[in-house]
Each structure stands twice: as C-alpha cells, then as structure tokens.
Design a protein around this motif. Sequence first.
Motif, PDB file in Angstrom:
ATOM      1  N   PHE A 205      42.765  40.642  31.896  1.00  0.00           N
ATOM      2  CA  PHE A 205      43.401  40.054  30.722  1.00  0.00           C
ATOM      3  C   PHE A 205      44.434  41.001  30.102  1.00  0.00           C
ATOM      4  CE2 PHE A 205      39.528  37.347  30.607  1.00  0.00           C
ATOM      5  CZ  PHE A 205      40.171  36.134  30.602  1.00  0.00           C
ATOM      6  N   LEU A 206      44.059  42.260  29.937  1.00  0.00           N
ATOM      7  CA  LEU A 206      44.954  43.202  29.264  1.00  0.00           C
ATOM      8  C   LEU A 206      46.214  43.464  30.075  1.00  0.00           C
ATOM      9  CD1 LEU A 206      42.335  45.787  27.906  1.00  0.00           C
ATOM     10  CD2 LEU A 206      43.561  44.047  26.611  1.00  0.00           C
ATOM     11  N   GLU A 207      46.080  43.567  31.397  1.00  0.00           N
ATOM     12  CA  GLU A 207      47.226  43.855  32.250  1.00  0.00           C
ATOM     13  C   GLU A 207      47.930  42.599  32.738  1.00  0.00           C
ATOM     14  OE1 GLU A 207      45.690  46.295  35.346  1.00  0.00           O
ATOM     15  OE2 GLU A 207      45.223  47.985  34.021  1.00  0.00           O
ATOM     16  N   ASP A 208      47.404  41.438  32.373  1.00  0.00           N
ATOM     17  CA  ASP A 208      48.061  40.159  32.676  1.00  0.00           C
ATOM     18  C   ASP A 208      48.289  39.985  34.182  1.00  0.00           C
ATOM     19  OD1 ASP A 208      49.255  37.729  32.332  1.00  0.00           O
ATOM     20  OD2 ASP A 208      51.226  38.541  31.825  1.00  0.00           O
ATOM     21  N   HIS A 209      47.213  40.082  34.964  1.00  0.00           N
ATOM     22  CA  HIS A 209      47.342  39.888  36.406  1.00  0.00           C
ATOM     23  C   HIS A 209      47.663  38.432  36.743  1.00  0.00           C
ATOM     24  CE1 HIS A 209      44.812  43.686  37.550  1.00  0.00           C
ATOM     25  NE2 HIS A 209      45.776  43.929  36.691  1.00  0.00           N
ATOM     26  N   PHE A 210      46.942  37.509  36.146  1.00  0.00           N
ATOM     27  CA  PHE A 210      47.172  36.081  36.363  1.00  0.00           C
ATOM     28  C   PHE A 210      46.543  35.317  35.211  1.00  0.00           C
ATOM     29  CE2 PHE A 210      43.575  37.538  38.943  1.00  0.00           C
ATOM     30  CZ  PHE A 210      42.535  36.815  38.406  1.00  0.00           C
ATOM     31  N   ASN A 211      46.901  34.029  35.121  1.00  0.00           N
ATOM     32  CA  ASN A 211      46.424  33.179  34.032  1.00  0.00           C
ATOM     33  C   ASN A 211      45.952  31.844  34.594  1.00  0.00           C
ATOM     34  OD1 ASN A 211      47.289  34.874  31.643  1.00  0.00           O
ATOM     35  ND2 ASN A 211      49.268  34.596  32.643  1.00  0.00           N
ATOM     36  N   LYS A 212      45.358  31.059  33.741  1.00  0.00           N
ATOM     37  CA  LYS A 212      44.915  29.727  34.135  1.00  0.00           C
ATOM     38  C   LYS A 212      46.122  28.891  34.549  1.00  0.00           C
ATOM     39  CE  LYS A 212      42.156  25.798  32.522  1.00  0.00           C
ATOM     40  NZ  LYS A 212      41.385  25.238  31.389  1.00  0.00           N
ATOM     41  N   GLY A 213      46.021  28.241  35.714  1.00  0.00           N
ATOM     42  CA  GLY A 213      47.123  27.436  36.231  1.00  0.00           C
ATOM     43  C   GLY A 213      47.969  28.140  37.265  1.00  0.00           C
ATOM     44  N   ASP A 214      47.843  29.466  37.407  1.00  0.00           N
ATOM     45  CA  ASP A 214      48.598  30.212  38.415  1.00  0.00           C
ATOM     46  C   ASP A 214      47.996  29.978  39.804  1.00  0.00           C
ATOM     47  OD1 ASP A 214      50.299  31.207  36.548  1.00  0.00           O
ATOM     48  OD2 ASP A 214      49.354  33.179  36.398  1.00  0.00           O
ATOM     49  N   VAL A 215      48.848  30.083  40.821  1.00  0.00           N
ATOM     50  CA  VAL A 215      48.387  30.064  42.218  1.00  0.00           C
ATOM     51  C   VAL A 215      48.312  31.508  42.680  1.00  0.00           C
ATOM     52  CG1 VAL A 215      48.856  29.273  44.566  1.00  0.00           C
ATOM     53  CG2 VAL A 215      49.449  27.816  42.623  1.00  0.00           C
ATOM     54  N   VAL A 216      47.113  31.957  43.053  1.00  0.00           N
ATOM     55  CA  VAL A 216      46.900  33.364  43.363  1.00  0.00           C
ATOM     56  C   VAL A 216      46.101  33.501  44.651  1.00  0.00           C
ATOM     57  CG1 VAL A 216      46.950  34.022  40.925  1.00  0.00           C
ATOM     58  CG2 VAL A 216      44.760  33.474  42.010  1.00  0.00           C
ATOM     59  N   GLU A 217      46.118  34.722  45.173  1.00  0.00           N
ATOM     60  CA  GLU A 217      45.248  35.109  46.287  1.00  0.00           C
ATOM     61  C   GLU A 217      44.399  36.276  45.823  1.00  0.00           C
ATOM     62  OE1 GLU A 217      45.349  36.700  50.929  1.00  0.00           O
ATOM     63  OE2 GLU A 217      47.213  36.231  49.870  1.00  0.00           O
ATOM     64  N   ILE A 218      43.100  36.061  45.732  1.00  0.00           N
ATOM     65  CA  ILE A 218      42.160  37.107  45.321  1.00  0.00           C
ATOM     66  C   ILE A 218      40.922  37.036  46.199  1.00  0.00           C
ATOM     67  CG2 ILE A 218      42.934  37.294  42.913  1.00  0.00           C
ATOM     68  CD1 ILE A 218      40.716  35.405  42.109  1.00  0.00           C
ATOM     69  N   ALA A 219      40.401  38.189  46.535  1.00  0.00           N
ATOM     70  CA  ALA A 219      39.177  38.277  47.348  1.00  0.00           C
ATOM     71  C   ALA A 219      39.288  37.460  48.629  1.00  0.00           C
ATOM     72  CB  ALA A 219      37.959  37.841  46.530  1.00  0.00           C
ATOM     73  N   GLY A 220      40.487  37.410  49.207  1.00  0.00           N
ATOM     74  CA  GLY A 220      40.688  36.692  50.457  1.00  0.00           C
ATOM     75  C   GLY A 220      40.794  35.187  50.319  1.00  0.00           C
ATOM     76  N   ARG A 221      40.874  34.661  49.084  1.00  0.00           N
ATOM     77  CA  ARG A 221      40.973  33.221  48.859  1.00  0.00           C
ATOM     78  C   ARG A 221      42.263  32.900  48.122  1.00  0.00           C
ATOM     79  NH1 ARG A 221      37.242  31.338  52.375  1.00  0.00           N
ATOM     80  NH2 ARG A 221      35.252  32.418  52.091  1.00  0.00           N
ATOM     81  N   VAL A 222      42.883  31.777  48.493  1.00  0.00           N
ATOM     82  CA  VAL A 222      44.118  31.327  47.854  1.00  0.00           C
ATOM     83  C   VAL A 222      43.840  29.993  47.172  1.00  0.00           C
ATOM     84  CG1 VAL A 222      46.525  30.662  48.183  1.00  0.00           C
ATOM     85  CG2 VAL A 222      45.534  32.478  49.588  1.00  0.00           C
ATOM     86  N   GLY A 223      44.270  29.880  45.926  1.00  0.00           N
ATOM     87  CA  GLY A 223      44.068  28.629  45.207  1.00  0.00           C
ATOM     88  C   GLY A 223      44.624  28.697  43.803  1.00  0.00           C
ATOM     89  N   THR A 224      44.469  27.592  43.078  1.00  0.00           N
ATOM     90  CA  THR A 224      44.917  27.504  41.689  1.00  0.00           C
ATOM     91  C   THR A 224      43.789  27.955  40.770  1.00  0.00           C
ATOM     92  OG1 THR A 224      46.327  25.633  42.255  1.00  0.00           O
ATOM     93  CG2 THR A 224      45.851  25.969  39.920  1.00  0.00           C
ATOM     94  N   VAL A 225      44.125  28.790  39.791  1.00  0.00           N
ATOM     95  CA  VAL A 225      43.125  29.280  38.840  1.00  0.00           C
ATOM     96  C   VAL A 225      42.753  28.137  37.898  1.00  0.00           C
ATOM     97  CG1 VAL A 225      42.601  30.969  37.053  1.00  0.00           C
ATOM     98  CG2 VAL A 225      44.040  31.621  38.985  1.00  0.00           C
ATOM     99  N   GLU A 226      41.522  27.661  38.010  1.00  0.00           N
ATOM    100  CA  GLU A 226      41.048  26.581  37.141  1.00  0.00           C
ATOM    101  C   GLU A 226      40.336  27.116  35.907  1.00  0.00           C
ATOM    102  OE1 GLU A 226      38.711  23.614  39.070  1.00  0.00           O
ATOM    103  OE2 GLU A 226      40.519  22.548  39.717  1.00  0.00           O
ATOM    104  N   GLU A 227      39.704  28.270  36.022  1.00  0.00           N
ATOM    105  CA  GLU A 227      38.972  28.843  34.894  1.00  0.00           C
ATOM    106  C   GLU A 227      38.935  30.348  35.064  1.00  0.00           C
ATOM    107  OE1 GLU A 227      34.450  28.832  32.987  1.00  0.00           O
ATOM    108  OE2 GLU A 227      35.033  27.304  34.453  1.00  0.00           O
ATOM    109  N   ILE A 228      39.058  31.058  33.958  1.00  0.00           N
ATOM    110  CA  ILE A 228      38.987  32.516  33.990  1.00  0.00           C
ATOM    111  C   ILE A 228      38.329  32.996  32.708  1.00  0.00           C
ATOM    112  CG2 ILE A 228      41.371  32.619  33.168  1.00  0.00           C
ATOM    113  CD1 ILE A 228      41.614  35.357  34.472  1.00  0.00           C
ATOM    114  N   ASN A 229      37.346  33.875  32.849  1.00  0.00           N
ATOM    115  CA  ASN A 229      36.724  34.514  31.700  1.00  0.00           C
ATOM    116  C   ASN A 229      36.441  35.960  32.057  1.00  0.00           C
ATOM    117  OD1 ASN A 229      34.237  34.474  33.218  1.00  0.00           O
ATOM    118  ND2 ASN A 229      33.922  32.368  32.523  1.00  0.00           N
ATOM    119  N   LEU A 230      35.695  36.651  31.191  1.00  0.00           N
ATOM    120  CA  LEU A 230      35.470  38.073  31.425  1.00  0.00           C
ATOM    121  C   LEU A 230      34.592  38.342  32.640  1.00  0.00           C
ATOM    122  CD1 LEU A 230      34.972  39.394  27.779  1.00  0.00           C
ATOM    123  CD2 LEU A 230      36.988  39.625  29.228  1.00  0.00           C
TER     124      LEU A 230
END
Length: 400
Positions: A205-230
């Motif tokens: 959150f502090l470094e603004d890596h990605f936000n809800k609605g972004d298309v990202v690749e994390i942990a070997g998975r690619v998709g749209t961020v539907e939910e993000i919390n701590l």
Amino acid sequence: MWNWFMQNGIWILSVASFILSLVLISRDFLRKKLLGRKSQKDSHRLEKILPVVFWLTCTLLLLIIASAIGAILMSEEGASAHITSENIQLWLLEHGMPILLIIVLSFLIYRIIALAIPRLVEKYLQMRAVGRHSKLWYQNRSQTLGTVLTTTLGGLIGIIAIFMLLGEFNINIAPLLAGAGVAGVAIGLGAQSLIKDFLSGMFIFLEDHFNKGDVVEIAGRVGTVEEINLRRTVLRDLDGIVYSIPNGEITISSNYTRDWARVKLDVPVAYGEDLDRVFEVLNKVGKELAEDKAFASKIKTPPQVLRVQHFNVSSIDIRMLGDVKPNEQWAVTGELRRRVKKAFDSENIEIPFPHIKLYLGDKDKTPNAIISCASCQAQSLTGNRFCGSCGKELSKNQVE
C-alpha cells in the motif's frame, strides 16, 4: 466472577435479551447484506458458515441469559430487590445513557469516516500526483486506499467502543489488556507468516505496487486484482479462476496497467518481400487504426514500425510499437493483427507458414498394386523394399 454476575444479573439479562432479539430480527437482513457483497465462490462458502455462526451466537446468548437468571434467583435479595424503579432510573442515568451515547457516536463517527475518507483520499492523490498518472490510476488507487483506511479505522472505533462499554458494565479492562498483550506475543511467535503477510501488505500500500482493478502478475499468476487488503490479494484470470495470494508470498509484482501500456506486435514476412514496401503498409495500418473513432480514444501514439527484429528460418520479423491507455493494449493489439492480415492480403504480401510435402510414390507405377513376399507370402504394396511382416527384402522384380 460469580459475585459480579449476582450484582449485575438484571442488567446482564436485559442486555443479553436485547442482543438476542436483535440477532433474531435482523438475521435475514444481515445474511442478504453479507452475501450481496461477495463473489459466487465466497457466497457459497458463507452459506455454509453463517448458520453455524448464528446458532453458536444464539447458544452463547442463551447461556448468558440462563446464568443471569440463576444469579438473580440465588442472590440474597432475590429478583424483587433487583427489579425496582429506583434501580432502573439510577442505572439509566449512570450507565444507560453513556452506553447509548457510546453506541450512537461510534456509529456516526464510522459513517462520517466511510463517507469522507474516499473523497479526501481522491483529493489528496490529485493534489500530490497531478498530471503524473492516468485517470484509471486515480480511480483504482482512491478505491483501494479508501477501502483499507475505512476498514482499519472502523475496526479501531469498534475496539475502543467495546472497551468503553465494558467499563460502563463495571468490568475491569486492565486484566483484559494484559491478557491481550500476552496473547499477542504468543500469537506473534506462532503466526510469523501471518505477521509477514501484514507487513508485506503495508509496504504494498505505501509503495503503491498495484491497486484494485489493475492487471498484475504476482506469485506466478496473472489476473485482475479483485480485492486487496493487508493480509492477501485476490486475483481473477481470464478463465474466471480466482486466486487468493498471501501478501508475504509476493516478492516480485508486475503491473500491466500502470499509467499507460504498450502494443508490441512482431509481424512475419517472407524473405522475398520488399521491406521498404512492407514498412510503408504497416505504418499506414497503424495510422489508420489510430484515426478510427472506435480506437482513437484508446491510443496515445499510433503503432509504427520500430525495426527488423529477427531473421528466422523462413521469415523476417518486423516489430511494431505503440502506446495506449491502461488496460487497452489487448483490444488494440487484436484489432491491429486483423487489419495487418487484411492489408497484406490486399497488397499480396506473403506471411510465411509451414509447408508439408507428401511423396506418393512414382506416378508411372500402378498405384496400390499388391505383391507377395517370397518367404512368408505376406502381401505388401508395390514400391515397398521390405516385407511388412517378416522384414525380409523383397525381390527387385517385385519392387519394380
């Protein structure tokens, strides 16, 4: 503890009865509210959990009510000494009004925060990063930060309100705080991965890596961020599969939709084509696409030829690049491929593809003639050198 129950039995009975009535009345409303905000998968899981939680809550409240009734009956004064108009008036003045005030103020403060935080976050982001990011980034970032801050502050308000209410019921909260501290240390030692998830979530959150609605690749998975919390990040890929990824497992994150995106297309052409003519056709296609009303609002710079990218075995790859708005690179690239194919067809420019040559034997020979092996009498087709049954060489006369 039992003495405290006997002294405050009537009030415990009243509060527990009120809460039980509230749970029974609002059961269907809470169920619809909770299920309406969840995905289909989460809703199915909640359908199984909610009845268990409901009956556990009712059972606990009934046990408290039974204990309060027992404490009242077993007290020296009896029930008649507890339920008096003087006691009720005194309790309402000393504790009832403060309790009501705490509940109302806590709810009002939470509602004000829920309405004000998203707007304040949006204005802050616009003042801090004006002109530096896309409109989509502002929307996603405002929604993400607003949700996290509202949830966090709401939790803090709830905890403070609970401790204040306990004080009004003459419950000493000092032992509870001490016990919570000890429990926190024990949980911290036994749940290091959970703490790692929360710390990683804070930095995301502090470094603004990605936000809800972004298309990202994390942990070997690619998709749209539907939910993000701590604690976790929830992705949904193109197949509709939902991935719940603990933030502690995110070591590298790739954001495909930050501020702007890029169209990158490698177009193969045959070695015999005139490259200058091919460049001219491709640049014309990219320019026409950028001028199309359906795609003009999505494209920042028209796709144009960058260079000759590769010399392959049967083709020359020409790379095209163009900048588009976030989340539009896939639609623009698909349309660009379609238009390039149509332009090449009209200009008779060859796109190489693999060819397979079939050898059907000598055309002068009689097709599918049958010959017999001299050793095993097995039948074989004319033109075969060896017998398919015994493997011995056929006579030259038979082969010919």
